[in-house]
Design an enzyme around this catalytic site. Structure first.
Site, PDB file in Angstrom:
ATOM      1  N   SER A 211     -25.505 -52.670-115.977  1.00 26.90           N
ATOM      2  CA  SER A 211     -26.047 -52.462-117.316  1.00 26.90           C
ATOM      3  C   SER A 211     -26.114 -50.973-117.661  1.00 26.90           C
ATOM      4  O   SER A 211     -26.469 -50.138-116.829  1.00 26.90           O
ATOM      5  CB  SER A 211     -27.453 -53.051-117.394  1.00 26.90           C
ATOM      6  OG  SER A 211     -28.029 -52.746-118.631  1.00 26.90           O
TER       7      SER A 211
ATOM      8  N   CYS B 145     -36.324 -48.165-116.109  1.00 29.86           N
ATOM      9  CA  CYS B 145     -35.590 -47.088-116.764  1.00 29.86           C
ATOM     10  C   CYS B 145     -36.418 -45.808-116.708  1.00 29.86           C
ATOM     11  O   CYS B 145     -37.546 -45.776-117.204  1.00 29.86           O
ATOM     12  CB  CYS B 145     -35.273 -47.424-118.223  1.00 29.86           C
ATOM     13  SG  CYS B 145     -34.449 -46.038-119.041  1.00 29.86           S
TER      14      CYS B 145
ATOM     15  N   GLY C  30     -23.853 -46.341-106.687  1.00 32.04           N
ATOM     16  CA  GLY C  30     -22.757 -45.558-106.130  1.00 32.04           C
ATOM     17  C   GLY C  30     -21.571 -46.341-105.612  1.00 32.04           C
ATOM     18  O   GLY C  30     -20.719 -45.797-104.898  1.00 32.04           O
TER      19      GLY C  30
END
Lengths: 265, 308
Positions: free
Chosen positions: B25, B135, B249
């Site tokens: 996302s 977030c 990553g």
């Protein structure tokens, strides 16, 4: 837009920290519009990780050759400046919406204003305008004489006014100091203005000539993530958003070129 | 076709995925841009941009800065808002018939989250909700829900009441004890976990002596954070009984295998999409070859191979 490998055919330093890099490859055949850019993987591996947006300076469709002029400012562009002939580069492009030229008519007068590393895309733009019979005047600004480049090439396409901040080459001052009646560059003397360069320069041009209802275009630069419009890193606000329309534009995919009045800068 | 894909097929919380790869996302918009490069049906699933009740304009620019092996971002949950996502983005994704859609749900208050979750489930192609309590780039909501196990559990419970699809809770690495939060949301009914979100970071411009990102701080992603993600998934997956979508990553098939061995049951690819728009289909193809080479019949066998 696609991703592919191109081969470096030449790379040379042409001014202070300024490099001219020429590459060749199938992807180049699709680079038909001035003002678009390519997203280059600088080096291999994960440092630098992100691609770097570099403007298109010239395209030779027959030879599938692309010329880019960039400033080696940070880690990625310094790595790119060390490219050697024969080396492969991973390129994504052509990206973005470029300068509109299709509505230009023979005999019109276009003023192309560039600042520093904003000058290169004006070459391909000037070439296409000349091919349409448009008269072209370049006004290009730099910090100092050692940073000046591309003047001879631009002079083949039209009149060139060089401006430097310290007066060591051309006129001393800012590009806006040259846009005068004495130089035949008062607003009534031209039909359209195209510009690419630092934000204060673009802001001054948009503020002045939008108020006079002149047609003009600015090309913006911003730190990018993806370069294709997905990550929303490089957005700017729309000047007067319409009901039900988005309040922002993406510089990478809606731009980098916007008409005067389209976005707030 | 079926035999080729069997090895890669996974089932997480009842969601059938033909392979375990989904874009993360916030790194893939709503799929429109990358659909210009390849058929999105190739993906196992897609996690779309965080959606809030109202349209959000996000943070000022610059919003990204590079770091060795990674990048910082502070987009600020810019999105077109719930109505637009329902009317425009999710219907557009229906053309990819085989593609489960995971919608990342964000908000400022509990009511915001509930409102988005309740409505999003009405879309026929939404396979799961990913509850964004992590977030780091918004002042209200986001990470404030994700750093306290009690608050995280309460929100999960409220979302579970209104959701007709599985709820994955996306955890933040910016906490002292991620296991406690994972266990709290599991007890509250979470069907799965997504981990990890970005690590809070900062870079400073040497010339201006100011942080490069206008928001001052940003979330660090990319290969630089992979060891942190592997460690956290390894710790959490042994303490919970719900599946984990691993992320942080990932840029190769080997990375995917490492995440599975740490305890993931599916993975999401984020920053790598910016470097190579074809990275997801490339990983899917590579993964098939690698699993065959390692003699692995089903990738699910690898989940937790590195436990103990």
């Amino acid at each position: 837009m696609d991703k592919g490998l191109v081969k470096v055919i030449a790379n040379e330093q042409i001014a202070e920290r300024i490099y001219r890099l020429q590459v060749q490859g199938e992807l180049v055949g699709r680079m038909t519009r001035p003002g678009q850019f390519v997203h280059i993987k600088c080096g291999t591996g994960i440092d630098p990780l992100l691609r770097r947006p570099i403007s298109i300076c010239d395209v030779d469709a027959d030879q599938q050759a692309l010329t880019m002029i960039f400033r080696a400012d940070g880690h990625g562009t310094r790595v790119l400046s060390e490219s050697v002939p024969g080396q492969s580069l991973d390129i994504l492009g052509p990206l973005g919406e470029g300068f509109p030229v299709e509505m230009r008519k023979e005999g019109e007068h276009a003023v192309l204003v560039g600042g520093g590393i904003g000058v290169p895309p004006l070459y391909y733009l000037g070439k296409q305008l000349r091919a349409r019979g448009v008269n072209v005047t370049f006004v290009i600004g730099f910090g100092t004489a050692s940073q000046v480049f591309l003047t001879e090439e631009l002079a083949e396409l039209g009149t060139v006014h060089v401006v430097t901040m310290d007066g060591s080459a051309g006129t001393k001052g800012l590009v806006t100091d040259v846009l005068t009646e004495a130089n035949g560059l008062a607003p009534a003397d031209w039909d359209v203005l195209y510009s690419c360069g630092p934000l204060p320069m673009l802001r001054a041009l948009q503020d002045t000539y939008q108020a006079l209802n002149k047609e003009g275009y600015i090309s913006l630069e911003e730190r990018m993530g993806c370069g294709v419009g997905a990550c929303l890193a490089c957005v700017c606000s729309v000047q007067e958003p319409q009901e039900g329309k988005k309040k922002y534009k993406k510089i990478c995919s809606d731009g980098p070129v916007f008409a005067f009045g389209e976005v707030r800068i | 076709m079926a035999t080729v894909n069997n090895r890669l097929a996974v089932n997480i919380a009842g969601i059938e995925m033909k392979n375990p790869i989904m874009p993360a996302s916030g790194c893939f918009g709503f799929g429109r841009e990358y659909a210009q490069f390849y058929d999105l049906n190739k993906l196992g699933a897609i996690a779309v941009k965080a959606t809030t009740v109202e349209e959000r304009e996000g943070n000022p620019t610059p919003r990204v800065a590079e770091t060795p092996g990674g990048m910082l971002n502070a987009i600020g949950l810019q999105n077109p808002g719930l109505a637009d996502v329902m009317d425009y983005e999710l219907p557009w994704l229906q053309q990819f018939g085989d593609l489960p859609v995971v919608v990342n749900v964000a908000g400022t208050t509990t009511d915001d989250y509930v409102q988005v979750a309740e409505r999003i489930c009405e879309a026929p192609n939404v396979a799961a909700i990913e509850l964004n309590i992590s977030c780091p780039n918004v002042k209200c909501g986001g990470i404030t829900f994700g750093t306290d196990p009690v608050i995280a559990a309460q929100l999960t419970e409220e979302i579970k009441k209104v959701s007709s699809v599985p709820v994955f809770v996306k955890l933040s690495p910016n906490v002292t004890d991620v296991v406690t939060i994972a266990k709290a949301v599991e007890a509250a009914g979470a069907d799965g976990l997504s981990m990890i979100n970005t690590l809070l970071g900062m870079r400073i411009d040497l010339k201006t002596r100011r942080p490069i990102i206008a928001n001052r701080t940003g979330g660090l992603s990319g290969p630089a954070i992979k060891p942190v993600a592997i460690r956290m998934i390894h710790d959490v997956s042994q303490q919970v009984n719900i599946p984990i979508i691993g992320m942080g990553g990932i840029q190769s098939a080997d990375d995917v295998i490492e995440f599975f061995m740490a305890g993931a049951s599916a993975v999401a690819v984020g920053t790598a999409n910016f470097v190579d728009p074809y990275v997801c289909p490339t990983i899917i193809d590579e993964l098939e070859v690698k699993l065959e080479a390692y003699g692995v019949q089903s990738i699910s066998e690898l989940t937790g191979a590195a436990w103990k």
